[in-house]
Design a protein around this motif. Sequence first.
Motif, PDB file in Angstrom:
ATOM      1  N   GLU A  23       4.663 -10.793 -16.376  1.00 19.16           N
ATOM      2  CA  GLU A  23       4.395  -9.363 -16.225  1.00 19.16           C
ATOM      3  C   GLU A  23       5.094  -8.774 -15.002  1.00 19.16           C
ATOM      4  O   GLU A  23       5.702  -7.702 -15.075  1.00 19.16           O
ATOM      5  CB  GLU A  23       2.886  -9.123 -16.120  1.00 19.16           C
ATOM      6  CG  GLU A  23       2.522  -7.643 -16.032  1.00 19.16           C
ATOM      7  CD  GLU A  23       1.028  -7.410 -15.974  1.00 19.16           C
ATOM      8  OE1 GLU A  23       0.617  -6.263 -15.724  1.00 19.16           O
ATOM      9  OE2 GLU A  23       0.257  -8.375 -16.179  1.00 19.16           O
ATOM     10  N   HIS A  24       5.032  -9.479 -13.883  1.00 23.01           N
ATOM     11  CA  HIS A  24       5.682  -8.983 -12.666  1.00 23.01           C
ATOM     12  C   HIS A  24       7.210  -9.015 -12.802  1.00 23.01           C
ATOM     13  O   HIS A  24       7.901  -8.105 -12.343  1.00 23.01           O
ATOM     14  CB  HIS A  24       5.253  -9.812 -11.455  1.00 23.01           C
ATOM     15  CG  HIS A  24       3.926  -9.415 -10.896  1.00 23.01           C
ATOM     16  ND1 HIS A  24       2.746  -9.955 -11.359  1.00 23.01           N
ATOM     17  CD2 HIS A  24       3.578  -8.530  -9.922  1.00 23.01           C
ATOM     18  CE1 HIS A  24       1.734  -9.420 -10.689  1.00 23.01           C
ATOM     19  NE2 HIS A  24       2.209  -8.552  -9.817  1.00 23.01           N
ATOM     20  N   VAL A  25       7.727 -10.067 -13.426  1.00 26.33           N
ATOM     21  CA  VAL A  25       9.181 -10.153 -13.633  1.00 26.33           C
ATOM     22  C   VAL A  25       9.652  -9.002 -14.507  1.00 26.33           C
ATOM     23  O   VAL A  25      10.627  -8.308 -14.181  1.00 26.33           O
ATOM     24  CB  VAL A  25       9.572 -11.495 -14.286  1.00 26.33           C
ATOM     25  CG1 VAL A  25      11.088 -11.547 -14.508  1.00 26.33           C
ATOM     26  CG2 VAL A  25       9.142 -12.667 -13.419  1.00 26.33           C
ATOM     27  N   LEU A  78      16.453  -6.287  -4.880  1.00 29.50           N
ATOM     28  CA  LEU A  78      15.982  -7.654  -5.069  1.00 29.50           C
ATOM     29  C   LEU A  78      14.477  -7.647  -4.886  1.00 29.50           C
ATOM     30  O   LEU A  78      13.980  -7.355  -3.789  1.00 29.50           O
ATOM     31  CB  LEU A  78      16.613  -8.589  -4.034  1.00 29.50           C
ATOM     32  CG  LEU A  78      17.929  -9.271  -4.401  1.00 29.50           C
ATOM     33  CD1 LEU A  78      18.452 -10.042  -3.197  1.00 29.50           C
ATOM     34  CD2 LEU A  78      17.749 -10.203  -5.582  1.00 29.50           C
ATOM     35  N   ALA A  79      13.746  -7.904  -5.967  1.00 24.66           N
ATOM     36  CA  ALA A  79      12.293  -7.996  -5.860  1.00 24.66           C
ATOM     37  C   ALA A  79      11.959  -9.245  -5.057  1.00 24.66           C
ATOM     38  O   ALA A  79      12.469 -10.325  -5.330  1.00 24.66           O
ATOM     39  CB  ALA A  79      11.675  -8.067  -7.253  1.00 24.66           C
ATOM     40  N   LEU A  80      11.117  -9.085  -4.060  1.00 24.23           N
ATOM     41  CA  LEU A  80      10.756 -10.189  -3.169  1.00 24.23           C
ATOM     42  C   LEU A  80       9.248 -10.380  -3.257  1.00 24.23           C
ATOM     43  O   LEU A  80       8.473  -9.545  -2.791  1.00 24.23           O
ATOM     44  CB  LEU A  80      11.165  -9.834  -1.735  1.00 24.23           C
ATOM     45  CG  LEU A  80      10.974 -10.896  -0.674  1.00 24.23           C
ATOM     46  CD1 LEU A  80      11.916 -12.079  -0.931  1.00 24.23           C
ATOM     47  CD2 LEU A  80      11.233 -10.318   0.704  1.00 24.23           C
ATOM     48  N   THR A  81       8.801 -11.468  -3.883  1.00 22.33           N
ATOM     49  CA  THR A  81       7.383 -11.615  -4.188  1.00 22.33           C
ATOM     50  C   THR A  81       6.976 -13.070  -4.347  1.00 22.33           C
ATOM     51  O   THR A  81       7.830 -13.959  -4.440  1.00 22.33           O
ATOM     52  CB  THR A  81       7.058 -10.848  -5.491  1.00 22.33           C
ATOM     53  OG1 THR A  81       5.690 -11.026  -5.830  1.00 22.33           O
ATOM     54  CG2 THR A  81       7.924 -11.347  -6.631  1.00 22.33           C
ATOM     55  N   ALA A  82       5.657 -13.277  -4.382  1.00 21.82           N
ATOM     56  CA  ALA A  82       5.128 -14.624  -4.619  1.00 21.82           C
ATOM     57  C   ALA A  82       4.724 -14.783  -6.084  1.00 21.82           C
ATOM     58  O   ALA A  82       4.386 -15.876  -6.521  1.00 21.82           O
ATOM     59  CB  ALA A  82       3.912 -14.876  -3.720  1.00 21.82           C
ATOM     60  N   HIS A  83       4.782 -13.681  -6.838  1.00 23.89           N
ATOM     61  CA  HIS A  83       4.350 -13.702  -8.237  1.00 23.89           C
ATOM     62  C   HIS A  83       5.432 -14.301  -9.142  1.00 23.89           C
ATOM     63  O   HIS A  83       6.588 -13.903  -9.085  1.00 23.89           O
ATOM     64  CB  HIS A  83       4.025 -12.293  -8.720  1.00 23.89           C
ATOM     65  CG  HIS A  83       2.936 -11.628  -7.931  1.00 23.89           C
ATOM     66  ND1 HIS A  83       1.621 -12.032  -7.998  1.00 23.89           N
ATOM     67  CD2 HIS A  83       2.972 -10.595  -7.053  1.00 23.89           C
ATOM     68  CE1 HIS A  83       0.885 -11.273  -7.200  1.00 23.89           C
ATOM     69  NE2 HIS A  83       1.680 -10.396  -6.612  1.00 23.89           N
ATOM     70  N   VAL A  84       5.030 -15.235  -9.999  1.00 21.93           N
ATOM     71  CA  VAL A  84       5.981 -15.849 -10.924  1.00 21.93           C
ATOM     72  C   VAL A  84       5.633 -15.549 -12.384  1.00 21.93           C
ATOM     73  O   VAL A  84       6.295 -16.039 -13.294  1.00 21.93           O
ATOM     74  CB  VAL A  84       6.046 -17.382 -10.737  1.00 21.93           C
ATOM     75  CG1 VAL A  84       6.569 -17.731  -9.361  1.00 21.93           C
ATOM     76  CG2 VAL A  84       4.673 -18.012 -10.961  1.00 21.93           C
ATOM     77  N   PRO A 121       0.823  -1.212   0.000  1.00 21.03           N
ATOM     78  CA  PRO A 121       0.000   0.000   0.000  1.00 21.03           C
ATOM     79  C   PRO A 121       0.858   1.264   0.000  1.00 21.03           C
ATOM     80  O   PRO A 121       2.072   1.183   0.155  1.00 21.03           O
ATOM     81  CB  PRO A 121      -0.795  -0.122   1.308  1.00 21.03           C
ATOM     82  CG  PRO A 121       0.121  -0.911   2.200  1.00 21.03           C
ATOM     83  CD  PRO A 121       0.799  -1.907   1.292  1.00 21.03           C
ATOM     84  N   VAL A 122       0.211   2.402  -0.185  1.00 17.75           N
ATOM     85  CA  VAL A 122       0.834   3.734  -0.181  1.00 17.75           C
ATOM     86  C   VAL A 122       1.713   3.937  -1.415  1.00 17.75           C
ATOM     87  O   VAL A 122       1.478   4.824  -2.224  1.00 17.75           O
ATOM     88  CB  VAL A 122       1.658   4.003   1.092  1.00 17.75           C
ATOM     89  CG1 VAL A 122       2.174   5.452   1.092  1.00 17.75           C
ATOM     90  CG2 VAL A 122       0.827   3.737   2.339  1.00 17.75           C
ATOM     91  N   LYS A 123       2.762   3.137  -1.548  1.00 15.61           N
ATOM     92  CA  LYS A 123       3.623   3.187  -2.732  1.00 15.61           C
ATOM     93  C   LYS A 123       4.152   1.778  -2.973  1.00 15.61           C
ATOM     94  O   LYS A 123       4.680   1.141  -2.067  1.00 15.61           O
ATOM     95  CB  LYS A 123       4.775   4.165  -2.526  1.00 15.61           C
ATOM     96  CG  LYS A 123       5.765   4.208  -3.699  1.00 15.61           C
ATOM     97  CD  LYS A 123       6.805   5.293  -3.500  1.00 15.61           C
ATOM     98  CE  LYS A 123       6.199   6.674  -3.709  1.00 15.61           C
ATOM     99  NZ  LYS A 123       7.231   7.740  -3.768  1.00 15.61           N
ATOM    100  N   SER A 124       3.972   1.290  -4.200  1.00 17.14           N
ATOM    101  CA  SER A 124       4.380  -0.086  -4.505  1.00 17.14           C
ATOM    102  C   SER A 124       5.898  -0.210  -4.560  1.00 17.14           C
ATOM    103  O   SER A 124       6.619   0.791  -4.638  1.00 17.14           O
ATOM    104  CB  SER A 124       3.791  -0.527  -5.845  1.00 17.14           C
ATOM    105  OG  SER A 124       4.444   0.131  -6.925  1.00 17.14           O
ATOM    106  N   GLY A 125       6.356  -1.453  -4.548  1.00 16.72           N
ATOM    107  CA  GLY A 125       7.786  -1.689  -4.652  1.00 16.72           C
ATOM    108  C   GLY A 125       8.340  -1.222  -5.981  1.00 16.72           C
ATOM    109  O   GLY A 125       9.448  -0.688  -6.051  1.00 16.72           O
ATOM    110  N   ILE A 126       7.574  -1.406  -7.041  1.00 15.84           N
ATOM    111  CA  ILE A 126       7.994  -0.957  -8.373  1.00 15.84           C
ATOM    112  C   ILE A 126       8.204   0.553  -8.379  1.00 15.84           C
ATOM    113  O   ILE A 126       9.218   1.061  -8.870  1.00 15.84           O
ATOM    114  CB  ILE A 126       6.946  -1.333  -9.440  1.00 15.84           C
ATOM    115  CG1 ILE A 126       6.827  -2.849  -9.580  1.00 15.84           C
ATOM    116  CG2 ILE A 126       7.297  -0.696 -10.791  1.00 15.84           C
ATOM    117  CD1 ILE A 126       8.039  -3.518 -10.152  1.00 15.84           C
ATOM    118  N   GLN A 127       7.244   1.287  -7.827  1.00 16.76           N
ATOM    119  CA  GLN A 127       7.341   2.752  -7.781  1.00 16.76           C
ATOM    120  C   GLN A 127       8.536   3.203  -6.949  1.00 16.76           C
ATOM    121  O   GLN A 127       9.229   4.164  -7.314  1.00 16.76           O
ATOM    122  CB  GLN A 127       6.046   3.340  -7.210  1.00 16.76           C
ATOM    123  CG  GLN A 127       4.836   3.160  -8.117  1.00 16.76           C
ATOM    124  CD  GLN A 127       3.535   3.564  -7.425  1.00 16.76           C
ATOM    125  OE1 GLN A 127       3.338   3.308  -6.236  1.00 16.76           O
ATOM    126  NE2 GLN A 127       2.649   4.201  -8.168  1.00 16.76           N
TER     127      GLN A 127
END
Length: 218
Positions: A90-92, A81-87, A60-66
């Motif tokens: 698009e997210h990569v 290092l992007a830390l996520t559950a998305h594989v 929330p507030v500001k995403s990691g990408i931003q």
Amino acid sequence: MNQVGVIIVDDHALVREGLKTILKYQDGINVLGMAENGLEAVRLCKRLNPDVVLMDLSMPVKSGIQAIQELVGEGNSLKFLALTAHVDAEHVFSALDAGASGYVLKNSTSEELVMAIRTVMDGKVYLAPGISGEVAKGFLQKGRGQSCQKLDSLTKREKEILKNILTGYKNREIAELLNISVKTVEKHRANLMKKLGTKSIAELRAYGERISSRGIFL
């Protein structure tokens, strides 16, 4: 051994505390601080000047990408290092295009996490084993294609200016090297920045680092 300063950014307290516990017992790694959203992360990075930022993407507030885009745009030499559950691809693509040096899944082992941190500190790109080869290949092809199109739009002189800017030369030094006026250098620089979609020298250098990581050279 030089200590690697790390900041952990995630909107879940249990995740932050768990990562801190894992890294606490790793030689050469020092957790400098933690943040629960991208806005806090930006402020913390500016204050603590870490080496590596473990950045959750969906917050929330500001995403990691931003947050990554903002910090990269300011010319910081941080490794993200992007830390996520998305594989999904698009997210990569979004994370790496924003300026992340690696992509780690939240179900990774502690050994993989430490390896990812050390890999990006060595100036390399880290992709978690859970990211399929096709996704990585797709990113490289997509990024290479888009970057090549932009570079092809530059004139020979603009490419010379860009190469010298990425080397670290100032306008007056470039003018002397190419035997042209400083005003001409400034004009070429403005044109190439417009074509590449960058708004500052810091963004221009970040762009140069990204295309080099994709195997594209001027």
